[in-house]
Design a protein around this motif. Structure first.
Motif, PDB file in Angstrom:
ATOM      1  N   PRO A   3       0.829  -1.192   0.000  1.00 54.05           N
ATOM      2  CA  PRO A   3       0.000   0.000   0.000  1.00 54.05           C
ATOM      3  C   PRO A   3       0.872   1.254   0.000  1.00 54.05           C
ATOM      4  CG  PRO A   3      -0.093  -1.063   2.128  1.00 54.05           C
ATOM      5  CD  PRO A   3       0.692  -1.954   1.240  1.00 54.05           C
ATOM      6  N   THR A   4       0.528   2.155  -0.869  1.00 55.49           N
ATOM      7  CA  THR A   4       1.307   3.386  -0.961  1.00 55.49           C
ATOM      8  C   THR A   4       0.749   4.417  -0.011  1.00 55.49           C
ATOM      9  OG1 THR A   4       1.444   2.837  -3.266  1.00 55.49           O
ATOM     10  CG2 THR A   4       2.259   5.000  -2.617  1.00 55.49           C
ATOM     11  N   LEU A   5       1.647   5.053   0.741  1.00 56.28           N
ATOM     12  CA  LEU A   5       1.196   6.058   1.712  1.00 56.28           C
ATOM     13  C   LEU A   5       1.292   7.437   1.097  1.00 56.28           C
ATOM     14  CD1 LEU A   5       2.955   4.744   4.885  1.00 56.28           C
ATOM     15  CD2 LEU A   5       0.571   4.468   4.230  1.00 56.28           C
ATOM     16  N   ASP A   6       0.360   8.296   1.489  1.00 58.21           N
ATOM     17  CA  ASP A   6       0.419   9.691   1.036  1.00 58.21           C
ATOM     18  C   ASP A   6       1.321  10.461   1.992  1.00 58.21           C
ATOM     19  OD1 ASP A   6       0.105  12.170   0.148  1.00 58.21           O
ATOM     20  OD2 ASP A   6      -2.064  12.266   0.410  1.00 58.21           O
ATOM     21  N   SER A   7       2.627  10.384   1.743  1.00 58.05           N
ATOM     22  CA  SER A   7       3.589  10.938   2.711  1.00 58.05           C
ATOM     23  C   SER A   7       3.479  12.447   2.850  1.00 58.05           C
ATOM     24  CB  SER A   7       4.998  10.551   2.295  1.00 58.05           C
ATOM     25  OG  SER A   7       5.231  10.991   0.984  1.00 58.05           O
ATOM     26  N   ARG A 217       6.514   6.057   9.695  1.00 57.15           N
ATOM     27  CA  ARG A 217       6.566   4.616  10.008  1.00 57.15           C
ATOM     28  C   ARG A 217       5.285   4.164  10.705  1.00 57.15           C
ATOM     29  NH1 ARG A 217      12.071   5.384  10.714  1.00 57.15           N
ATOM     30  NH2 ARG A 217      11.863   5.903  12.911  1.00 57.15           N
ATOM     31  N   TRP A 218       4.828   5.007  11.645  1.00 57.30           N
ATOM     32  CA  TRP A 218       3.599   4.655  12.355  1.00 57.30           C
ATOM     33  C   TRP A 218       2.402   4.641  11.408  1.00 57.30           C
ATOM     34  CZ3 TRP A 218       2.780   2.290  16.675  1.00 57.30           C
ATOM     35  CH2 TRP A 218       3.772   2.328  17.676  1.00 57.30           C
ATOM     36  N   MET A 219       2.391   5.591  10.525  1.00 49.75           N
ATOM     37  CA  MET A 219       1.289   5.653   9.561  1.00 49.75           C
ATOM     38  C   MET A 219       1.297   4.414   8.673  1.00 49.75           C
ATOM     39  SD  MET A 219      -0.479   8.423   9.982  1.00 49.75           S
ATOM     40  CE  MET A 219      -1.320   8.701   8.451  1.00 49.75           C
ATOM     41  N   GLU A 220       2.523   3.997   8.305  1.00 51.05           N
ATOM     42  CA  GLU A 220       2.628   2.832   7.430  1.00 51.05           C
ATOM     43  C   GLU A 220       2.153   1.580   8.159  1.00 51.05           C
ATOM     44  OE1 GLU A 220       6.360   2.807   5.433  1.00 51.05           O
ATOM     45  OE2 GLU A 220       6.082   0.734   4.760  1.00 51.05           O
ATOM     46  N   ARG A 221       2.565   1.510   9.430  1.00 49.56           N
ATOM     47  CA  ARG A 221       2.141   0.356  10.224  1.00 49.56           C
ATOM     48  C   ARG A 221       0.621   0.338  10.363  1.00 49.56           C
ATOM     49  NH1 ARG A 221       6.233   0.927  15.151  1.00 49.56           N
ATOM     50  NH2 ARG A 221       8.127   0.725  13.933  1.00 49.56           N
ATOM     51  N   ALA A 222       0.041   1.500  10.544  1.00 49.72           N
ATOM     52  CA  ALA A 222      -1.410   1.589  10.732  1.00 49.72           C
ATOM     53  C   ALA A 222      -2.162   1.159   9.480  1.00 49.72           C
ATOM     54  CB  ALA A 222      -1.782   3.035  11.089  1.00 49.72           C
ATOM     55  N   MET A 223      -1.468   1.192   8.340  1.00 48.87           N
ATOM     56  CA  MET A 223      -2.127   0.816   7.085  1.00 48.87           C
ATOM     57  C   MET A 223      -1.871  -0.653   6.735  1.00 48.87           C
ATOM     58  SD  MET A 223      -3.468   3.629   5.979  1.00 48.87           S
ATOM     59  CE  MET A 223      -3.402   4.484   4.450  1.00 48.87           C
ATOM     60  N   ARG A 224      -1.177  -1.373   7.610  1.00 41.05           N
ATOM     61  CA  ARG A 224      -0.811  -2.767   7.273  1.00 41.05           C
ATOM     62  C   ARG A 224      -1.444  -3.758   8.241  1.00 41.05           C
ATOM     63  NH1 ARG A 224       2.213  -3.920   3.389  1.00 41.05           N
ATOM     64  NH2 ARG A 224       3.384  -2.260   2.337  1.00 41.05           N
ATOM     65  N   ASP A 225      -1.647  -4.943   7.706  1.00 43.66           N
ATOM     66  CA  ASP A 225      -2.144  -6.031   8.556  1.00 43.66           C
ATOM     67  C   ASP A 225      -0.924  -6.685   9.191  1.00 43.66           C
ATOM     68  OD1 ASP A 225      -3.762  -8.147   9.612  1.00 43.66           O
ATOM     69  OD2 ASP A 225      -2.981  -9.397   7.981  1.00 43.66           O
ATOM     70  N   PRO A 226      -0.833  -6.708  10.506  1.00 48.00           N
ATOM     71  CA  PRO A 226       0.397  -7.199  11.148  1.00 48.00           C
ATOM     72  C   PRO A 226       0.650  -8.682  10.923  1.00 48.00           C
ATOM     73  CG  PRO A 226      -1.303  -6.687  12.783  1.00 48.00           C
ATOM     74  CD  PRO A 226      -1.824  -6.209  11.471  1.00 48.00           C
ATOM     75  N   LEU A 227      -0.409  -9.468  10.706  1.00 50.32           N
ATOM     76  CA  LEU A 227      -0.222 -10.914  10.564  1.00 50.32           C
ATOM     77  C   LEU A 227       0.379 -11.272   9.199  1.00 50.32           C
ATOM     78  CD1 LEU A 227      -0.704 -13.796  11.664  1.00 50.32           C
ATOM     79  CD2 LEU A 227      -2.959 -13.736  10.579  1.00 50.32           C
TER      80      LEU A 227
END
Lengths: 382, 166
Positions: A3-7, A217-227
């Motif tokens: 997923p691409t983040l809108d940095s 980094r936090w934003m990217e993590r929030a957009m990802r499924d950790p599993l």
């Protein structure tokens, strides 16, 4: 699958902390620049005002007070004296009068009257000498002798003025020395402050960058499924928003009887199955496809969609690949392997909107499920 | 011949009296003619301006503290820029001044209404003795210290000639 983040949106920083940061950042930078500017102003001031003042003291040639008035006056009196001693004719007498008049003009200065008591008597002598010369009633040699006192007075004035000037130069020299010391220490201090402010500015800049990276980094993590490491529902929404004008295929994938799989095999095995399936789906779909996990056993894929037929071929390929993989599923009511239900649609976000596309794909998925699962179906949006 | 004999001779002879008067006049003539003109030079053009004429056209009156005399004086003259425009047809970039006392200097920046060419002081014509016959002074001193003559060392006294440079 990424997923691409809108940095840019994150860097702008809309929160209260980030809104204060630029102010602080500007402060250090401004203070640093102001310090260096102050240093420049000091140097310019020194060159523009202080140096000419030094020149005024030490370079006294080519102007009215370049040579002492008393000196010039004495020279004229001595010239007049020489003329008078040389048995003057009418022209020489006239020249002597002019010399004395000039000497008088240079002698009759307030500062001499104030400090040298011989000034007024000497001027009287000059006055009487001129009168005598005009009347021609006294011998020139006597008049020449009369000029000795004014000349002596002028010499005294010269010496006195030289002493005064020497004192003034000494005093100025002392002040200049003190001034130079103040200038050097002030310059060093301002320079040090400039460097300090610059260092603080640089540190602030680095902290700001670090904080921005952390936020990213936090934003990217929030957009990802950790599993599974793929994007989540938010990432799907964002990616759709970024490709509003393109024709996209939305594929929803549901694992059949996944609850039973977890109940039978345990949740760790369920998690492992989810990760395997992610790899399998990614392998079955084209490289441009991006995967998302929407919920427990529900996945989505977003990929370019030329037409419904092409999308159908991808669904078919995915379905077949799962069959061929033959993941074991002991709790499956019909078969002994994992199967998938797949619903899909093709859409252009700016025309139909994502909610409608999602509804269509979900409806297609539902039709597969109600028809007995382990199949795929596409609903075209009118 | 002592003074008494000389006086007796004069009393007896009217011709001797006339001859003595003429002799004294002849002696005084060179003195009277000193510093009565201002020479203006502009390239090949050399013009002598009568100082008396300048006095007559000195129609600006002002009081100013003369730091060299240490007192207020009533000065009478004319704006120097106007004088230059009238005689040179312009305000030259620089002027070379020569004074009766041999002082020479070249200075610029004369298009300044603060400078006055003064010919009369306290209702008396300026002479060499009073640092005349023409003198350049400033009408306003700004914040300069009148006790420091160094601040007024661009005043020009006893002007004999003015040469346009540029």
């Amino acid at each position: 699958m990424k997923p691409t983040l809108d940095s840019s949106r994150d860097i702008d920083g809309k929160g209260p902390a980030s809104s204060k940061r630029p102010v602080r950042y500007i402060k250090w930078l401004s203070l640093s620049l102001m310090s260096f500017m102050a240093l420049m102003v000091l140097i310019i001031y020194e060159a523009r005002w202080v140096l000419p003042e030094i020149q005024t003291y030490f370079s006294q040639s080519g102007n009215l007070t370049g040579q002492q008035l008393a000196t010039r006056s004495r020279h004229y009196l001595q010239d007049a004296q020489a003329r008078l001693l040389d048995i003057p004719g009418p022209e020489e007498r006239a020249a002597a009068i002019t010399d004395i008049e000039l000497a008088y003009g240079l002698f009759d200065v307030d500062v001499y009257h104030q400090h040298y008591d011989c000034t007024s008597p000497s001027l009287s002598v000059l006055d009487e000498t001129v009168t005598a010369l005009e009347n021609n009633n006294v011998l020139p040699v006597i008049l020449a002798r009369e000029l000795l006192d004014p000349i002596a007075c002028l010499t005294r004035i010269e010496m006195g003025q030289l002493d005064l000037r020497g004192e003034a130069i000494n005093s100025f020299s002392d002040r200049t020395r003190w001034h130079n010391q103040v200038l050097i220490y002030t310059s060093l201090l301002i320079f040090a402050f400039g460097l300090l402010f610059w260092w603080l500015h640089d540190r602030q800049l680095r902290r700001t960058e670090k904080a921005t990276q952390e936020t990213l980094r936090w934003m990217e993590r929030a957009m990802r499924d950790p599993l599974t490491g793929i994007g989540n529902r938010s990432a799907l929404h964002q990616d759709v928003m970024q490709q509003e004008q393109q024709s996209l295929g939305l594929v929803l994938v549901d694992i059949d009887f996944f609850k039973q799989y977890n109940d039978t095999m345990g949740h760790p095995a369920g998690d492992a199955l989810l990760r395997h399936l992610v790899l399998l789906i990614a392998d079955a779909l084209p490289e441009e496809a991006t995967l998302y996990r929407l919920g427990g056993d529900e996945f989505a894929a977003l990929l370019p969609c030329k037409d419904v037929d092409a999308l159908g071929r991808y669904c078919q390929q995915l379905h077949l690949q799962v069959q061929q993989s033959a993941f074991s599923h002991a709790a499956h009511p019909n078969k002994k392997q994992v199967t998938l239900s797949i619903g899909a649609t093709c859409f252009i976000p700016s025309r139909v909107g994502f909610p409608r596309a999602y509804e269509a794909a979900d409806k297609a998925l539902y039709q597969v499920k109600t028809a007995g699962r382990d199949d795929w179906h596409i609903i075209a949006i009118a | 011949m002592d003074a008494a004999v000389f006086k007796r001779c004069l009393r007896r002879s009217p011709l001797a009296q006339w001859a003595l008067g003429a002799g004294i006049a002849a002696l005084l003539m060179p003195v009277a003619s000193v510093a009565q003109t201002l020479r203006l030079i502009d390239g090949d053009m050399v013009k002598e301006v009568d100082v008396e004429q300048l006095r007559q056209s000195s129609d600006s009156h002002f009081q100013v503290f003369d730091p060299y005399q240490g007192e207020n004086v009533a000065m009478q003259g004319m704006p120097f820029a106007e004088f230059l425009a009238r005689h040179f047809g312009r305000v030259p970039d620089k002027l070379r001044f020569t004074a009766w006392d041999g002082y020479e200097v070249t200075l610029g920046g004369w298009d300044d209404p603060n400078w006055y060419l003064v010919t009369i002081e306290n209702d008396k014509p300026l002479t060499l003795r009073s640092r005349g016959p023409v003198r350049l002074v400033e009408r306003e001193y700004g914040d300069r210290d009148v006790n420091s003559l160094r601040e007024f060392n661009d005043w020009i006294w006893m002007i004999r000639s003015i040469e346009a440079r540029g």
